[in-house]
Write a protein that holds these residues in place. Structure first.
Motif, PDB file in Angstrom:
ATOM      1  N   VAL A  33       7.879  -2.504   4.758  1.00 34.61           N
ATOM      2  CA  VAL A  33       6.568  -3.149   4.626  1.00 34.61           C
ATOM      3  C   VAL A  33       5.613  -2.317   5.480  1.00 34.61           C
ATOM      4  O   VAL A  33       5.830  -2.145   6.676  1.00 34.61           O
ATOM      5  CB  VAL A  33       6.602  -4.610   5.101  1.00 34.61           C
ATOM      6  CG1 VAL A  33       5.206  -5.211   5.076  1.00 34.61           C
ATOM      7  CG2 VAL A  33       7.558  -5.425   4.228  1.00 34.61           C
ATOM      8  N   ARG A  34       4.564  -1.807   4.864  1.00 35.73           N
ATOM      9  CA  ARG A  34       3.716  -0.823   5.533  1.00 35.73           C
ATOM     10  C   ARG A  34       2.332  -1.388   5.858  1.00 35.73           C
ATOM     11  O   ARG A  34       1.844  -2.289   5.196  1.00 35.73           O
ATOM     12  CB  ARG A  34       3.560   0.420   4.656  1.00 35.73           C
ATOM     13  CG  ARG A  34       4.856   1.185   4.439  1.00 35.73           C
ATOM     14  CD  ARG A  34       4.635   2.362   3.505  1.00 35.73           C
ATOM     15  NE  ARG A  34       5.806   3.240   3.469  1.00 35.73           N
ATOM     16  CZ  ARG A  34       6.835   3.070   2.652  1.00 35.73           C
ATOM     17  NH1 ARG A  34       6.839   2.054   1.779  1.00 35.73           N
ATOM     18  NH2 ARG A  34       7.860   3.895   2.680  1.00 35.73           N
ATOM     19  N   LYS A  35       1.725  -0.780   6.837  1.00 39.07           N
ATOM     20  CA  LYS A  35       0.317  -1.053   7.105  1.00 39.07           C
ATOM     21  C   LYS A  35      -0.526  -0.404   6.010  1.00 39.07           C
ATOM     22  O   LYS A  35      -0.073   0.506   5.322  1.00 39.07           O
ATOM     23  CB  LYS A  35      -0.082  -0.529   8.480  1.00 39.07           C
ATOM     24  CG  LYS A  35       0.705  -1.208   9.617  1.00 39.07           C
ATOM     25  CD  LYS A  35       0.210  -0.787  10.956  1.00 39.07           C
ATOM     26  CE  LYS A  35       1.090  -1.348  12.075  1.00 39.07           C
ATOM     27  NZ  LYS A  35       1.205  -2.817  12.026  1.00 39.07           N
ATOM     28  N   ALA A  36      -1.742  -0.890   5.851  1.00 39.62           N
ATOM     29  CA  ALA A  36      -2.643  -0.392   4.810  1.00 39.62           C
ATOM     30  C   ALA A  36      -3.972  -0.011   5.440  1.00 39.62           C
ATOM     31  O   ALA A  36      -4.465  -0.695   6.348  1.00 39.62           O
ATOM     32  CB  ALA A  36      -2.847  -1.446   3.732  1.00 39.62           C
ATOM     33  N   VAL A  37      -4.552   1.067   4.934  1.00 36.49           N
ATOM     34  CA  VAL A  37      -5.857   1.523   5.412  1.00 36.49           C
ATOM     35  C   VAL A  37      -6.788   1.665   4.211  1.00 36.49           C
ATOM     36  O   VAL A  37      -6.456   2.327   3.231  1.00 36.49           O
ATOM     37  CB  VAL A  37      -5.755   2.884   6.137  1.00 36.49           C
ATOM     38  CG1 VAL A  37      -7.132   3.306   6.658  1.00 36.49           C
ATOM     39  CG2 VAL A  37      -4.751   2.815   7.281  1.00 36.49           C
ATOM     40  N   ILE A  38      -7.940   1.016   4.308  1.00 32.99           N
ATOM     41  CA  ILE A  38      -8.991   1.186   3.296  1.00 32.99           C
ATOM     42  C   ILE A  38     -10.009   2.173   3.853  1.00 32.99           C
ATOM     43  O   ILE A  38     -10.606   1.934   4.909  1.00 32.99           O
ATOM     44  CB  ILE A  38      -9.686  -0.143   2.960  1.00 32.99           C
ATOM     45  CG1 ILE A  38      -8.672  -1.169   2.437  1.00 32.99           C
ATOM     46  CG2 ILE A  38     -10.800   0.078   1.934  1.00 32.99           C
ATOM     47  CD1 ILE A  38      -9.278  -2.552   2.190  1.00 32.99           C
ATOM     48  N   VAL A  39     -10.194   3.269   3.159  1.00 35.22           N
ATOM     49  CA  VAL A  39     -11.133   4.311   3.581  1.00 35.22           C
ATOM     50  C   VAL A  39     -12.489   4.051   2.938  1.00 35.22           C
ATOM     51  O   VAL A  39     -12.589   3.843   1.722  1.00 35.22           O
ATOM     52  CB  VAL A  39     -10.606   5.705   3.174  1.00 35.22           C
ATOM     53  CG1 VAL A  39     -11.612   6.791   3.568  1.00 35.22           C
ATOM     54  CG2 VAL A  39      -9.242   5.973   3.800  1.00 35.22           C
ATOM     55  N   LEU A 109      -9.541  -0.695   8.397  1.00 38.18           N
ATOM     56  CA  LEU A 109     -10.631  -0.002   7.725  1.00 38.18           C
ATOM     57  C   LEU A 109     -10.928   1.289   8.472  1.00 38.18           C
ATOM     58  O   LEU A 109     -10.979   1.302   9.707  1.00 38.18           O
ATOM     59  CB  LEU A 109     -11.898  -0.871   7.709  1.00 38.18           C
ATOM     60  CG  LEU A 109     -11.765  -2.299   7.174  1.00 38.18           C
ATOM     61  CD1 LEU A 109     -13.109  -3.007   7.236  1.00 38.18           C
ATOM     62  CD2 LEU A 109     -11.208  -2.307   5.766  1.00 38.18           C
ATOM     63  N   CYS A 110     -11.114   2.362   7.722  1.00 39.51           N
ATOM     64  CA  CYS A 110     -11.496   3.649   8.305  1.00 39.51           C
ATOM     65  C   CYS A 110     -12.784   4.095   7.631  1.00 39.51           C
ATOM     66  O   CYS A 110     -12.788   4.452   6.449  1.00 39.51           O
ATOM     67  CB  CYS A 110     -10.387   4.683   8.093  1.00 39.51           C
ATOM     68  SG  CYS A 110     -10.798   6.328   8.724  1.00 39.51           S
ATOM     69  N   GLY A 111     -13.878   4.053   8.369  1.00 40.15           N
ATOM     70  CA  GLY A 111     -15.179   4.370   7.792  1.00 40.15           C
ATOM     71  C   GLY A 111     -15.824   5.577   8.435  1.00 40.15           C
ATOM     72  O   GLY A 111     -15.692   5.797   9.645  1.00 40.15           O
ATOM     73  N   PHE A 112     -16.536   6.342   7.617  1.00 37.88           N
ATOM     74  CA  PHE A 112     -17.217   7.550   8.070  1.00 37.88           C
ATOM     75  C   PHE A 112     -18.717   7.390   7.888  1.00 37.88           C
ATOM     76  O   PHE A 112     -19.183   6.989   6.821  1.00 37.88           O
ATOM     77  CB  PHE A 112     -16.744   8.761   7.258  1.00 37.88           C
ATOM     78  CG  PHE A 112     -15.300   9.108   7.475  1.00 37.88           C
ATOM     79  CD1 PHE A 112     -14.943  10.121   8.347  1.00 37.88           C
ATOM     80  CD2 PHE A 112     -14.301   8.404   6.827  1.00 37.88           C
ATOM     81  CE1 PHE A 112     -13.608  10.439   8.560  1.00 37.88           C
ATOM     82  CE2 PHE A 112     -12.962   8.710   7.033  1.00 37.88           C
ATOM     83  CZ  PHE A 112     -12.611   9.728   7.906  1.00 37.88           C
ATOM     84  N   HIS A 117     -20.573   2.246   9.156  1.00 35.63           N
ATOM     85  CA  HIS A 117     -21.419   1.054   9.279  1.00 35.63           C
ATOM     86  C   HIS A 117     -20.893  -0.058   8.391  1.00 35.63           C
ATOM     87  O   HIS A 117     -20.856  -1.241   8.793  1.00 35.63           O
ATOM     88  CB  HIS A 117     -22.867   1.385   8.913  1.00 35.63           C
ATOM     89  CG  HIS A 117     -23.813   0.244   9.102  1.00 35.63           C
ATOM     90  ND1 HIS A 117     -24.056  -0.688   8.112  1.00 35.63           N
ATOM     91  CD2 HIS A 117     -24.560  -0.141  10.176  1.00 35.63           C
ATOM     92  CE1 HIS A 117     -24.917  -1.584   8.565  1.00 35.63           C
ATOM     93  NE2 HIS A 117     -25.243  -1.278   9.813  1.00 35.63           N
ATOM     94  N   LEU A 118     -20.466   0.290   7.185  1.00 37.22           N
ATOM     95  CA  LEU A 118     -19.925  -0.712   6.275  1.00 37.22           C
ATOM     96  C   LEU A 118     -18.665  -1.352   6.854  1.00 37.22           C
ATOM     97  O   LEU A 118     -18.531  -2.583   6.868  1.00 37.22           O
ATOM     98  CB  LEU A 118     -19.618  -0.068   4.919  1.00 37.22           C
ATOM     99  CG  LEU A 118     -18.957  -0.950   3.871  1.00 37.22           C
ATOM    100  CD1 LEU A 118     -19.804  -2.188   3.565  1.00 37.22           C
ATOM    101  CD2 LEU A 118     -18.688  -0.153   2.600  1.00 37.22           C
ATOM    102  N   ALA A 119     -17.740  -0.522   7.333  1.00 36.70           N
ATOM    103  CA  ALA A 119     -16.510  -1.043   7.931  1.00 36.70           C
ATOM    104  C   ALA A 119     -16.824  -1.918   9.141  1.00 36.70           C
ATOM    105  O   ALA A 119     -16.277  -3.018   9.298  1.00 36.70           O
ATOM    106  CB  ALA A 119     -15.596   0.113   8.328  1.00 36.70           C
ATOM    107  N   ALA A 120     -17.719  -1.442  10.010  1.00 42.78           N
ATOM    108  CA  ALA A 120     -18.080  -2.202  11.201  1.00 42.78           C
ATOM    109  C   ALA A 120     -18.822  -3.483  10.838  1.00 42.78           C
ATOM    110  O   ALA A 120     -18.716  -4.492  11.548  1.00 42.78           O
ATOM    111  CB  ALA A 120     -18.932  -1.343  12.135  1.00 42.78           C
TER     112      ALA A 120
END
Length: 207
Positions: A33-39, A109-112, A117-120
């Motif tokens: 079971v893995r962690k997930a990251v939304i970019v 969440l990983c945002g650039f 700003h969207l992730a935060a």
């Protein structure tokens, strides 16, 4: 690996595209079971930058995470369209956690840049009903478990990236009234915000 694209359309009009890259379990790790990251790519809320999308997701795949890329709505779509799309994406991952072998308490969440700003924004505003109404029964279903903010747009103040806020709100600062201040996240941060890793570079003169 399972690769698919899913439309995210919480309000029935503007839609986002969630590119899903889910790792297969192997004979050596049949029950993983893995962690997930939304970019969330950057682009000043004007476009979604491809260089901050799948290339980043591949790095998280290499770290044995499931990886997702959200191509969210940008101008002329205004706040909170993209925010609700991201909230719906998080809710979808929690809903599918069992089927997709995702740790439901390990959704990040990983945002650039503007994507930061969207992730935060979701990390800050998730308890508020306008974010999750019609998407989840409770706000905590859209709460990210952590934020990775990469040279994020945060402030609308003196050193803020003005173009991002113009595209996000659809108006210039002098026309916005209090709207820009409300989206200046350093003024909204509090105990509701999940753990954050934030990085920046000294030579970045844009954000």
């Amino acid at each position: 690996m399972v690769y698919e694209k899913i439309r995210i359309c919480p309000d029935g009009a503007e839609s986002a595209v969630l590119t899903c890259m889910r790792k297969d379990n192997t004979q050596g790790k049949p029950d993983a079971v893995r962690k997930a990251v939304i970019v969330c790519p950057g682009g000043g809320y004007e476009f979604c930058s491809s260089r901050e999308a799948e290339p980043v997701a591949f790095q998280f795949l290499a770290m044995d995470c499931h990886a997702f890329v959200l191509e969210y709505s940008v101008a002329p779509a205004a706040f909170p369209t993209a925010l609700r799309q991201l909230a719906a994406a998080v809710a979808l991952l929690r809903e599918k956690a069992g089927e997709w072998r995702i740790d439901p308490e390990g959704i990040y969440l990983c945002g650039f840049s503007a994507g930061g700003h969207l992730a935060a924004s979701l990390g800050t505003f998730w308890p508020q009903e306008f974010v999750w109404k019609g998407i989840a029964l409770q706000g905590d279903r859209v709460r990210p478990d952590g934020l990775i903010l990469s040279y994020p747009v945060i402030s609308s103040g003196e050193y803020g990236h003005q173009g991002s806020f113009e595209h996000l709100t659809g108006c210039k600062k002098e026309e916005a009234g209090t709207a820009w201040d409300a989206l200046s996240l350093e003024k909204q941060a509090g105990p509701q915000v999940p753990p954050v890793f934030l990085w920046h570079t000294y030579t970045d003169g844009t954000v």
